[in-house]
Scaffold this active site. Structure first.
Site, PDB file in Angstrom:
ATOM      1  N   SER A   5      33.812  -5.078  61.774  1.00  0.00           N
ATOM      2  CA  SER A   5      33.543  -6.389  61.182  1.00  0.00           C
ATOM      3  C   SER A   5      34.728  -7.294  61.481  1.00  0.00           C
ATOM      4  O   SER A   5      35.827  -6.819  61.780  1.00  0.00           O
ATOM      5  CB  SER A   5      33.375  -6.258  59.665  1.00  0.00           C
ATOM      6  OG  SER A   5      33.391  -7.519  59.022  1.00  0.00           O
TER       7      SER A   5
ATOM      8  N   TYR B  38      35.793  -3.227  51.179  1.00  0.00           N
ATOM      9  CA  TYR B  38      35.171  -3.325  52.503  1.00  0.00           C
ATOM     10  C   TYR B  38      36.233  -3.487  53.591  1.00  0.00           C
ATOM     11  O   TYR B  38      36.193  -2.807  54.622  1.00  0.00           O
ATOM     12  CB  TYR B  38      34.212  -4.512  52.511  1.00  0.00           C
ATOM     13  CG  TYR B  38      33.370  -4.635  53.754  1.00  0.00           C
ATOM     14  CD1 TYR B  38      32.287  -3.785  53.973  1.00  0.00           C
ATOM     15  CD2 TYR B  38      33.637  -5.610  54.706  1.00  0.00           C
ATOM     16  CE1 TYR B  38      31.499  -3.901  55.108  1.00  0.00           C
ATOM     17  CE2 TYR B  38      32.861  -5.739  55.844  1.00  0.00           C
ATOM     18  CZ  TYR B  38      31.787  -4.887  56.037  1.00  0.00           C
ATOM     19  OH  TYR B  38      31.011  -5.014  57.172  1.00  0.00           O
TER      20      TYR B  38
END
Length: 343
Positions: free
Chosen positions: A195, A208
């Site tokens: 990401s 995350y």
């Protein structure tokens, strides 16, 4: 003042998707406004010869929905033998049913929880027994399965940190270690879905970010180790595609927020207050509803990583806003990049 000057021009950038890439040797290219890195991915042709697909076998994790679901169908259409790992296969998930409805001998859904060593080993045996010649190995592994959450550090339980890491980080490590013997035999590919938050931190996303930073480091170490053996490792770093991946809905955000608030220690609730908490949840709702709904830039990046003779080390499918913001966060001194968040 500087934060305002930075954020306003960023917010006005057009929402076109980029795929800026570092080459296989890991060298950085100049990041200039006039460079080819700014060509929108929809118009960009990857400059690399393609490997013949034939009936090469590829395993993709997290195929119940989102990127994985689209990847399984796309790679199948390209001629790959696709093993689609699905967490909810045993529960008859709609995405699994749709993949199964293709009735193809080149697309097989398999029950796969990347947190379960037992299920992972079962899938290894399924793949090995399905290959025409197991000694020639399996061409590709796409570690796509992942979960996300939100909440500032004091709002997030330690158990939540562990749950996210078990899927995003340890699931990636577990899958890779289990399938490397087959990948090595084929001199194949490992593609890890990270990401943009694996390159730059973001408030209220620490569980995350931690896992995606870990995936980045793991991928780099693996790439160095596998290069002499002919295995190529790539990382795909999507921008904001939450709206396309079904990770969150307005209802799920509110449900998570309600549970989070109720479980907070009294001292945290008292010190921060409900107004502050609700403002942060509202920002998360805005972020989740503003992302791209077109997954094709990510699908194209993964396909290139699997088929190109010289795949890139990193792929950055994201719009101009997030691409430039990532460059600021990763290339400028911390005293400057911090001003995006610290005002």
């Amino acid at each position: 003042m500087l934060a305002t000057r930075l954020s306003r021009p960023l917010s006005r950038l057009p929402g076109k998707t980029l795929s800026a890439c570092d080459r296989e040797n890991g060298a950085r290219r100049p990041l200039l406004l006039g460079s080819t890195s700014f060509i929108p991915i929809g118009r960009r042709t990857y400059a690399s010869a393609a490997e013949p697909v034939g009936s090469k076998a590829v395993l993709v994790t997290g195929c119940d929905s989102g990127f994985g679901f689209s990847l399984a169908k796309h790679l199948h259409s390209k001629g790959f033998l696709v093993f689609a790992g699905c967490l909810m296969k045993d529960k008859g998930h709609d995405g699994v049913k749709e993949l199964d409805s293709l009735n193809s001998d080149r697309l097989r859904t398999v029950q796969l929880n990347v947190c379960s060593s037992e299920e992972v080993e079962k899938v290894v045996e399924i793949v090995r027994s399905s290959l025409k010649d197991p000694e020639k190995g399996m061409w590709g592994l796409v570690n796509n399965a992942g979960i996300s959450t939100f909440g500032e550090v004091e709002f997030t339980s330690l158990e939540t940190y562990k749950q996210v890491a078990e899927v995003n980080l340890w699931g990636t490590v577990r899958m890779t270690k289990s399938f490397l013997p087959l990948i090595r035999r084929a001199k194949g590919r490992v593609v890890n879905i990270s990401s943009m938050l694996g390159r730059m931190a973001n408030p209220a996303r620490s569980p995350y970010c931690i896992t995606k930073f870990g995936v980045e480091a793991f991928s780099d170490c693996l790439r160095y180790e596998m290069y002499p053996l002919g295995v190529k490792v790539s990382v795909v770093e999507p921008g904001n595609f939450i709206a396309a991946t079904s990770l969150y809905s307005p209802e799920s955000i509110q449900a998570i927020a309600k549970k989070m608030w109720e479980e907070l220690p009294e001292v945290v609730r008292k010190d921060y207050g409900k107004k502050y908490f609700d403002e942060k949840i509202a920002k998360m709702e805005t972020y989740c509803s503003s992302g791209s709904t077109d997954t094709s830039p990510v699908i194209d990046a993964v396909t290139h990583a699997l088929t190109a003779t010289t795949p890139y080390t990193r792929y950055h499918p994201m719009d101009y806003y997030w691409w430039l913001r990532m460059q600021i966060m990763t290339h400028l001194p911390g005293a400057i990049s911090d001003m995006i968040y610290i005002r």
